[in-house]
Design a protein around this motif. Structure first.
Motif, PDB file in Angstrom:
ATOM      1  N   GLY A  10       0.793  -1.230   0.000  1.00 31.48           N
ATOM      2  CA  GLY A  10       0.000   0.000   0.000  1.00 31.48           C
ATOM      3  C   GLY A  10       0.818   1.271   0.000  1.00 31.48           C
ATOM      4  N   PHE A  11       2.124   1.166   0.184  1.00 31.46           N
ATOM      5  CA  PHE A  11       3.036   2.302   0.119  1.00 31.46           C
ATOM      6  C   PHE A  11       3.514   2.534  -1.313  1.00 31.46           C
ATOM      7  N   HIS A  12       3.724   3.812  -1.656  1.00 28.99           N
ATOM      8  CA  HIS A  12       4.583   4.159  -2.773  1.00 28.99           C
ATOM      9  C   HIS A  12       6.008   4.205  -2.228  1.00 28.99           C
ATOM     10  N   VAL A  13       6.937   3.539  -2.891  1.00 30.07           N
ATOM     11  CA  VAL A  13       8.351   3.609  -2.511  1.00 30.07           C
ATOM     12  C   VAL A  13       9.111   4.153  -3.714  1.00 30.07           C
ATOM     13  N   ALA A  14       9.723   5.320  -3.558  1.00 30.26           N
ATOM     14  CA  ALA A  14      10.393   6.001  -4.667  1.00 30.26           C
ATOM     15  C   ALA A  14      11.827   6.321  -4.290  1.00 30.26           C
ATOM     16  N   THR A  15      12.718   6.158  -5.255  1.00 29.15           N
ATOM     17  CA  THR A  15      14.145   6.417  -5.033  1.00 29.15           C
ATOM     18  C   THR A  15      14.702   7.222  -6.184  1.00 29.15           C
ATOM     19  N   SER A  16      15.460   8.249  -5.856  1.00 27.89           N
ATOM     20  CA  SER A  16      16.264   8.960  -6.848  1.00 27.89           C
ATOM     21  C   SER A  16      17.717   8.633  -6.555  1.00 27.89           C
ATOM     22  N   GLU A  17      18.331   7.902  -7.469  1.00 25.89           N
ATOM     23  CA  GLU A  17      19.716   7.463  -7.270  1.00 25.89           C
ATOM     24  C   GLU A  17      20.676   8.580  -7.687  1.00 25.89           C
ATOM     25  N   MET A  18      21.446   9.070  -6.716  1.00 26.53           N
ATOM     26  CA  MET A  18      22.394  10.168  -6.939  1.00 26.53           C
ATOM     27  C   MET A  18      23.771   9.710  -6.445  1.00 26.53           C
ATOM     28  N   PRO A  19      24.473   8.897  -7.224  1.00 24.49           N
ATOM     29  CA  PRO A  19      25.703   8.253  -6.752  1.00 24.49           C
ATOM     30  C   PRO A  19      26.851   9.202  -6.456  1.00 24.49           C
ATOM     31  N   TYR A  20      26.749  10.437  -6.882  1.00 23.10           N
ATOM     32  CA  TYR A  20      27.806  11.418  -6.663  1.00 23.10           C
ATOM     33  C   TYR A  20      27.633  12.166  -5.345  1.00 23.10           C
ATOM     34  N   MET A  21      26.587  11.842  -4.576  1.00 19.45           N
ATOM     35  CA  MET A  21      26.318  12.519  -3.301  1.00 19.45           C
ATOM     36  C   MET A  21      26.815  11.662  -2.136  1.00 19.45           C
ATOM     37  N   ASP A  22      27.119  12.326  -1.024  1.00 26.27           N
ATOM     38  CA  ASP A  22      27.478  11.622   0.204  1.00 26.27           C
ATOM     39  C   ASP A  22      26.327  11.587   1.199  1.00 26.27           C
ATOM     40  N   SER A  23      25.245  12.262   0.856  1.00 23.95           N
ATOM     41  CA  SER A  23      24.131  12.383   1.800  1.00 23.95           C
ATOM     42  C   SER A  23      22.887  11.702   1.264  1.00 23.95           C
ATOM     43  N   VAL A  24      21.856  11.661   2.119  1.00 19.84           N
ATOM     44  CA  VAL A  24      20.572  11.099   1.735  1.00 19.84           C
ATOM     45  C   VAL A  24      19.472  11.932   2.379  1.00 19.84           C
ATOM     46  N   THR A  88      13.964  13.430   7.054  1.00 26.89           N
ATOM     47  CA  THR A  88      15.287  13.445   7.657  1.00 26.89           C
ATOM     48  C   THR A  88      16.328  13.655   6.565  1.00 26.89           C
ATOM     49  N   ARG A  89      17.497  14.178   6.973  1.00 27.06           N
ATOM     50  CA  ARG A  89      18.625  14.359   6.072  1.00 27.06           C
ATOM     51  C   ARG A  89      19.915  14.089   6.831  1.00 27.06           C
ATOM     52  N   GLY A  90      20.881  13.519   6.131  1.00 28.48           N
ATOM     53  CA  GLY A  90      22.161  13.273   6.768  1.00 28.48           C
ATOM     54  C   GLY A  90      23.050  12.381   5.933  1.00 28.48           C
ATOM     55  N   PRO A  91      24.152  11.905   6.505  1.00 23.77           N
ATOM     56  CA  PRO A  91      25.065  11.012   5.783  1.00 23.77           C
ATOM     57  C   PRO A  91      24.342   9.759   5.314  1.00 23.77           C
ATOM     58  N   VAL A  92      24.710   9.287   4.133  1.00 26.62           N
ATOM     59  CA  VAL A  92      23.969   8.193   3.504  1.00 26.62           C
ATOM     60  C   VAL A  92      24.007   6.912   4.325  1.00 26.62           C
ATOM     61  N   GLU A  93      25.061   6.708   5.084  1.00 30.72           N
ATOM     62  CA  GLU A  93      25.143   5.473   5.865  1.00 30.72           C
ATOM     63  C   GLU A  93      24.112   5.421   6.991  1.00 30.72           C
ATOM     64  N   LEU A  94      23.440   6.555   7.267  1.00 35.62           N
ATOM     65  CA  LEU A  94      22.424   6.592   8.319  1.00 35.62           C
ATOM     66  C   LEU A  94      21.035   6.180   7.834  1.00 35.62           C
ATOM     67  N   LEU A  95      20.889   5.841   6.557  1.00 34.95           N
ATOM     68  CA  LEU A  95      19.566   5.534   6.023  1.00 34.95           C
ATOM     69  C   LEU A  95      18.817   4.475   6.836  1.00 34.95           C
ATOM     70  N   PRO A  96      19.419   3.342   7.205  1.00 35.45           N
ATOM     71  CA  PRO A  96      18.669   2.356   8.005  1.00 35.45           C
ATOM     72  C   PRO A  96      18.187   2.927   9.334  1.00 35.45           C
ATOM     73  N   GLU A  97      19.053   3.696  10.001  1.00 35.87           N
ATOM     74  CA  GLU A  97      18.664   4.294  11.271  1.00 35.87           C
ATOM     75  C   GLU A  97      17.541   5.311  11.079  1.00 35.87           C
ATOM     76  N   PHE A  98      17.641   6.110  10.027  1.00 35.95           N
ATOM     77  CA  PHE A  98      16.588   7.080   9.740  1.00 35.95           C
ATOM     78  C   PHE A  98      15.230   6.392   9.612  1.00 35.95           C
ATOM     79  N   LEU A  99      15.181   5.357   8.795  1.00 30.96           N
ATOM     80  CA  LEU A  99      13.907   4.690   8.541  1.00 30.96           C
ATOM     81  C   LEU A  99      13.362   4.014   9.793  1.00 30.96           C
ATOM     82  N   GLU A 100      14.225   3.425  10.568  1.00 32.23           N
ATOM     83  CA  GLU A 100      13.767   2.742  11.784  1.00 32.23           C
ATOM     84  C   GLU A 100      13.185   3.743  12.767  1.00 32.23           C
ATOM     85  N   VAL A 101      13.850   4.893  12.951  1.00 32.14           N
ATOM     86  CA  VAL A 101      13.375   5.906  13.893  1.00 32.14           C
ATOM     87  C   VAL A 101      12.094   6.564  13.378  1.00 32.14           C
TER      88      VAL A 101
END
Length: 425
Positions: A10-24, A88-101
Motif C-alpha cells: 500500500g506504500f509508494h516507494v520512490a528512489t532517486s539514485e544520486m551516486p555522486y552525493m554523500d548524503s541522503v 530526515t537528512r544526513g550522511p547516507v550510511e544513516l539511512l537504516p537508522e533514519f527509517l527505523e526511527v
C-alpha cells in the motif's frame, strides 16, 4: 536522472539514485492534512505532527532527537492542507537508522497525557506568534476569505479554542484513521540503490491497509451564489505598512491550466523582471515587496498577488495594480517577456533538482498529488510549450471581480480599504 517507483503493502516507494552525493534525504508522506478535520478539532493534524516527536514505546523525546541528530542528521516535519510529511537528512550510511526511527515515531507514538498538555501550550504560543506576524496572519485571513465555512479556510494550526478540544483519544483516533491509509509515500534521494531502499522499506514500514479517506470538496457554485459584496477580510492594526493579498480562484491540480498558471506567475510577479516588480517597485517605488504565487489542491486552487506597502500610498498602489491587470487583460504579455520567463523557468527547474532534498520532495509531491512520478524533463517541456494566447485566455477568465477574494492588515478601517480596493475593477 534515475527515479524509480514501486508499490509495497500500500506504500509508494520512490528512489532517486544520486551516486555522486554523500548524503541522503528521506521523506514519509501521509495523505492527510487540515482539510480532513472536523471543525470542532481544527488543528488535530498539526497537533498530531507535533506529538510524533514526543516519545514512543521504546524512545523518549530526547532519545528520538539524539537518535537522529546525535548521529549527524536532521529531522523535521510539517503539515499542510492535504498532507503531513516527516523528513530526515544526513550522511547516507544513516539511512537504516533514519527509517527505523521515523517508523517508530509515526506508528508507535505513545501520546503521553503529560506531553499532550505541554505541547498544547507550545501550539497555543505558535498560534499567537502567527497571529502577531502580519505575513503569517495574512495567509490565514486570505484562506478564510477564499473558502468561508470550508475546511480549506481554517488555519492549519487550529485556533486557541479548538486545540483545547484535542485530547489523547482524539489524537489516537485521527492517527488510526489516517496514518495507515493506502497512498502513503516513502521517498529517498541520495547515494542509494532502489533495491536497497525497497529492502529497508520492507523491514521497517507497516502495511498501509485501509483505503484513503475522503474530504469535503469545494463547490465553486456555492461560492458564486454567496458572493455579493467584495470578499474582504481586514485586520485593522496601528502599523505603518499595509499587508495586502489579492487572490483569484482557479481550477485544481489536475487541470490542464496548471502549466499556464505557472508561467503566468513567473511573468507577473515571481522575478525582478516581472511586470508587477518593474511597475510598482522599480518604476514607481510604491512598495518594497510584491510577488505572485499560486497554490493547487485536488479540487480547487488560487492565484495570489502579495504586496507590502506604505499605508499612505495605498491609493497609488491600487491604481498601479489596476493599470497592470487591465493592461494584461487588454494587451497581454510580449513575446520577449515570454521567452525570458521560459528561460528563467527552465533554469530554475534544473537548479531546483540538484539537491537530495529537492529530489525527495519532487517524488513525494508527485506521488501524493498524481499517484506517479512526474518526469522533470516532460514538465519543463510542457512549461516551455505555453503560448501567449493561452496565457491571455487564462488571464481573462481568472482576473474577474466575481472570482476575487482579498485579505489585508493595516491601519485603515475596513470601509476605507473597501473604498480603495473598488478601484481595482
Amino acid at each position: 536522472m534515475q527515479m524509480h517507483h514501486d508499490q509495497l503493502r500500500g506504500f509508494h516507494v520512490a528512489t532517486s539514485e544520486m551516486p555522486y552525493m554523500d548524503s541522503v534525504s528521506v521523506g514519509i508522506y501521509i495523505p492527510v492534512g487540515s482539510r480532513y478535520e472536523e471543525l470542532a478539532v481544527n488543528g488535530v493534524a498539526h497537533f498530531l505532527e507535533h506529538m510524533i516527536f514526543k516519545g514512543t514505546s521504546d524512545r523518549s523525546a530526547l532519545d528520538l532527537a539524539i537518535a537522529i541528530e546525535g548521529a549527524g542528521g536532521t529531522i523535521n516535519a510539517y503539515t499542510t492542507e492535504d498532507q503531513t510529511c516527516l523528513e530526515t537528512r544526513g550522511p547516507v550510511e544513516l539511512l537504516p537508522e533514519f527509517l527505523e526511527v521515523m517508523a517508530d515515531m509515526l506508528w508507535h507514538s505513545t501520546f503521553s497525557i503529560e506531553e499532550i498538555e505541554r505541547e498544547r501550550e507550545v501550539i497555543a504560543e505558535e498560534i499567537v506568534m502567527y497571529q502577531e506576524n502580519p505575513g503569517d496572519h495574512l495567509h490565514d485571513l486570505l484562506s478564510a476569505a477564499l473558502w468561508p465555512d470550508h475546511p480549506l479556510g481554517r488555519p492549519i494550526t487550529g485556533t486557541e479554542a479548538s486545540i483545547q478540544s484535542i485530547h489523547r483519544e482524539t489524537l489516537e483516533e485521527f492517527a488510526e484513521e489516517h496514518y495507515s491509509v493506502e497512498g502513503l509515500t516513502l521517498a529517498v534521494a541520495g547515494n542509494v540503490k532502489h533495491e536497497d531502499v525497497l529492502k529497508l522499506a520492507d523491514k521497517f514500514l507497516p502495511a498501509a491497509s485501509t483505503p484513503q479517506k475522503t474530504f469535503e470538496h469545494f463547490d465553486p457554485d456555492r461560492r458564486s451564489a454567496e458572493v455579493q459584496d467584495l470578499p474582504l477580510l481586514h485586520d485593522q492594526r496601528e502599523i505603518e505598512q499595509v499587508h495586502l493579498a489579492i487572490a483569484y480562484h482557479t481550477n485544481g491540480r489536475h487541470s490542464s491550466d496548471r502549466h499556464i498558471l505557472r508561467m503566468l506567475s513567473f511573468l507577473l510577479g515571481e522575478t525582478m523582471s516581472s511586470r508587477l516588480f518593474q511597475e510598482l517597485r522599480e518604476k514607481r517605488g510604491l512598495c518594497y515587496s510584491i510577488s505572485s504565487d499560486y497554490s493547487l489542491y485536488e479540487d480547487t486552487g488560487t492565484f495570489e498577488i502579495h504586496v507590502g506597502l506604505d499605508a499612505q500610498r495605498l491609493d497609488e498602489c491600487i491604481d498601479a495594480l489596476h493599470m497592470v491587470l487591465a493592461d494584461l487583460k487588454n494587451n497581454g504579455f510580449t513575446a520577449a517577456e515570454l521567452r525570458q520567463s521560459k528561460r528563467y523557468a527552465d533554469g530554475q527547474a534544473k537548479i531546483g533538482l540538484e539537491s537530495t532534498h529537492s529530489r525527495m520532495s519532487w517524488m513525494g509531491d508527485s506521488l501524493m498529488s498524481f499517484g506517479k512520478i512526474i518526469d522533470p524533463e516532460e514538465a519543463r517541456a510542457t512549461l516551455a510549450s505555453v503560448t501567449l494566447d493561452e496565457i491571455r485566455a487564462l488571464t481573462s477568465k481568472t482576473f474577474m471581480r466575481e472570482n476575487i477574494s482579498i485579505a489585508s492588515i493595516g491601519p485603515h478601517t475596513e470601509a476605507n480599504m473597501r473604498q480603495a480596493l473598488e478601484k481595482l475593477f
